[in-house]
Design a protein around this motif. Structure first.
Motif, PDB file in Angstrom:
ATOM      1  N   SER A  22       9.513  -8.060  -7.445  1.00  0.00           N
ATOM      2  CA  SER A  22       8.178  -7.579  -7.819  1.00  0.00           C
ATOM      3  C   SER A  22       7.275  -7.495  -6.600  1.00  0.00           C
ATOM      4  N   ILE A  23       7.348  -8.504  -5.754  1.00  0.00           N
ATOM      5  CA  ILE A  23       6.532  -8.505  -4.546  1.00  0.00           C
ATOM      6  C   ILE A  23       6.921  -7.346  -3.643  1.00  0.00           C
ATOM      7  N   ASP A  24       8.215  -7.092  -3.514  1.00  0.00           N
ATOM      8  CA  ASP A  24       8.669  -5.956  -2.705  1.00  0.00           C
ATOM      9  C   ASP A  24       8.150  -4.634  -3.259  1.00  0.00           C
ATOM     10  N   VAL A  25       8.185  -4.488  -4.574  1.00  0.00           N
ATOM     11  CA  VAL A  25       7.687  -3.256  -5.209  1.00  0.00           C
ATOM     12  C   VAL A  25       6.190  -3.103  -4.948  1.00  0.00           C
ATOM     13  N   ILE A  26       5.449  -4.177  -5.098  1.00  0.00           N
ATOM     14  CA  ILE A  26       4.004  -4.135  -4.870  1.00  0.00           C
ATOM     15  C   ILE A  26       3.712  -3.781  -3.412  1.00  0.00           C
ATOM     16  N   LYS A  27       4.448  -4.408  -2.497  1.00  0.00           N
ATOM     17  CA  LYS A  27       4.258  -4.143  -1.073  1.00  0.00           C
ATOM     18  C   LYS A  27       4.486  -2.666  -0.765  1.00  0.00           C
ATOM     19  N   GLU A  28       5.576  -2.112  -1.261  1.00  0.00           N
ATOM     20  CA  GLU A  28       5.871  -0.704  -1.007  1.00  0.00           C
ATOM     21  C   GLU A  28       4.840   0.218  -1.663  1.00  0.00           C
ATOM     22  N   TYR A  29       4.360  -0.163  -2.834  1.00  0.00           N
ATOM     23  CA  TYR A  29       3.341   0.634  -3.524  1.00  0.00           C
ATOM     24  C   TYR A  29       2.058   0.670  -2.687  1.00  0.00           C
ATOM     25  N   VAL A  30       1.617  -0.499  -2.232  1.00  0.00           N
ATOM     26  CA  VAL A  30       0.395  -0.571  -1.439  1.00  0.00           C
ATOM     27  C   VAL A  30       0.557   0.231  -0.147  1.00  0.00           C
ATOM     28  N   LYS A  31       1.693   0.077   0.519  1.00  0.00           N
ATOM     29  CA  LYS A  31       1.939   0.829   1.749  1.00  0.00           C
ATOM     30  C   LYS A  31       1.877   2.332   1.505  1.00  0.00           C
ATOM     31  N   GLY A  32       2.378   2.770   0.358  1.00  0.00           N
ATOM     32  CA  GLY A  32       2.371   4.192   0.035  1.00  0.00           C
ATOM     33  C   GLY A  32       0.984   4.745  -0.233  1.00  0.00           C
ATOM     34  N   LYS A  33       0.040   3.872  -0.540  1.00  0.00           N
ATOM     35  CA  LYS A  33      -1.327   4.305  -0.829  1.00  0.00           C
ATOM     36  C   LYS A  33      -2.237   4.280   0.395  1.00  0.00           C
ATOM     37  N   THR A  41       0.153  -2.873   8.575  1.00  0.00           N
ATOM     38  CA  THR A  41      -0.599  -4.102   8.353  1.00  0.00           C
ATOM     39  C   THR A  41      -0.095  -4.819   7.107  1.00  0.00           C
ATOM     40  N   VAL A  42       0.330  -4.050   6.119  1.00  0.00           N
ATOM     41  CA  VAL A  42       0.860  -4.644   4.893  1.00  0.00           C
ATOM     42  C   VAL A  42       2.104  -5.462   5.215  1.00  0.00           C
ATOM     43  N   ASP A  43       2.999  -4.902   6.014  1.00  0.00           N
ATOM     44  CA  ASP A  43       4.193  -5.636   6.421  1.00  0.00           C
ATOM     45  C   ASP A  43       3.821  -6.921   7.157  1.00  0.00           C
ATOM     46  N   ASN A  44       2.842  -6.807   8.059  1.00  0.00           N
ATOM     47  CA  ASN A  44       2.412  -7.984   8.814  1.00  0.00           C
ATOM     48  C   ASN A  44       1.838  -9.051   7.896  1.00  0.00           C
ATOM     49  N   TRP A  45       1.069  -8.628   6.919  1.00  0.00           N
ATOM     50  CA  TRP A  45       0.448  -9.579   5.998  1.00  0.00           C
ATOM     51  C   TRP A  45       1.512 -10.296   5.182  1.00  0.00           C
ATOM     52  N   PHE A  46       2.440  -9.544   4.634  1.00  0.00           N
ATOM     53  CA  PHE A  46       3.503 -10.170   3.843  1.00  0.00           C
ATOM     54  C   PHE A  46       4.392 -11.045   4.729  1.00  0.00           C
ATOM     55  N   SER A  65      -8.223 -12.009   2.676  1.00  0.00           N
ATOM     56  CA  SER A  65      -9.407 -11.728   3.477  1.00  0.00           C
ATOM     57  C   SER A  65      -9.018 -11.308   4.896  1.00  0.00           C
ATOM     58  N   ASP A  66      -8.059 -12.026   5.487  1.00  0.00           N
ATOM     59  CA  ASP A  66      -7.578 -11.666   6.821  1.00  0.00           C
ATOM     60  C   ASP A  66      -6.979 -10.270   6.823  1.00  0.00           C
ATOM     61  N   PHE A  67      -6.199  -9.966   5.791  1.00  0.00           N
ATOM     62  CA  PHE A  67      -5.580  -8.650   5.665  1.00  0.00           C
ATOM     63  C   PHE A  67      -6.650  -7.563   5.597  1.00  0.00           C
ATOM     64  N   LEU A  68      -7.658  -7.779   4.759  1.00  0.00           N
ATOM     65  CA  LEU A  68      -8.704  -6.771   4.599  1.00  0.00           C
ATOM     66  C   LEU A  68      -9.528  -6.616   5.875  1.00  0.00           C
ATOM     67  N   ASP A  69      -9.766  -7.713   6.585  1.00  0.00           N
ATOM     68  CA  ASP A  69     -10.465  -7.619   7.865  1.00  0.00           C
ATOM     69  C   ASP A  69      -9.663  -6.780   8.850  1.00  0.00           C
ATOM     70  N   ASN A  70      -8.355  -6.983   8.868  1.00  0.00           N
ATOM     71  CA  ASN A  70      -7.485  -6.225   9.759  1.00  0.00           C
ATOM     72  C   ASN A  70      -7.505  -4.739   9.395  1.00  0.00           C
ATOM     73  N   VAL A  71      -7.446  -4.447   8.104  1.00  0.00           N
ATOM     74  CA  VAL A  71      -7.505  -3.055   7.641  1.00  0.00           C
ATOM     75  C   VAL A  71      -8.834  -2.434   8.041  1.00  0.00           C
ATOM     76  N   LYS A  72      -9.913  -3.182   7.856  1.00  0.00           N
ATOM     77  CA  LYS A  72     -11.244  -2.672   8.206  1.00  0.00           C
ATOM     78  C   LYS A  72     -11.306  -2.356   9.698  1.00  0.00           C
ATOM     79  N   ASP A  73     -10.794  -3.271  10.539  1.00  0.00           N
ATOM     80  CA  ASP A  73     -10.806  -3.037  11.976  1.00  0.00           C
ATOM     81  C   ASP A  73     -10.011  -1.789  12.341  1.00  0.00           C
TER      82      ASP A  73
END
Length: 97
Positions: A22-33, A41-46, A65-73
């Motif tokens: 499930s986590i792998d599916v979610i990760k790939e879904y988020v990366k695709g969006k 960054t998604v790979d790094n976060w996971f 929060s760290d992930f979102l900060d990285n995405v924002k940067d």
């Protein structure tokens, strides 16, 4: 990541294998969006979630929060780069006229 797997097992009644999938599916879904320059960054976060070498266990909200900060940067960097390219394009056009 083990904490998330455990929560999926407890709250959703999944097996450990189902939770990990499930986590792998979610990760790939988020990366695709996300745009390609942010998807890494998604790979790094996971990867950070499962990295036990750090010796600290940040909570899921801290990691998010760290992930979102990285995405924002990264998004700000991309926007700045795009602005520069557009400015250069119009400045070249003015010089040629």
């Amino acid at each position: 990541m083990q904490e998330l797997i455990q929560q999926l097992q407890e709250k959703a009644g999944l097996t450990a294998e189902q939770a990990a999938q499930s986590i792998d599916v979610i990760k790939e879904y988020v990366k695709g969006k996300l745009p390609p320059f942010i998807a890494g960054t998604v790979d790094n976060w996971f990867a950070g979630m499962s990295d036990k070498a750090e010796g600290k266990k940040a909570g899921l909200m801290d990691q998010a929060s760290d992930f979102l900060d990285n995405v924002k940067d990264k998004a700000e960097d991309w926007a700045e780069e795009a602005k520069d390219k557009v400015s250069d394009f119009f400045n070249k056009d003015k010089k040629g006229a």
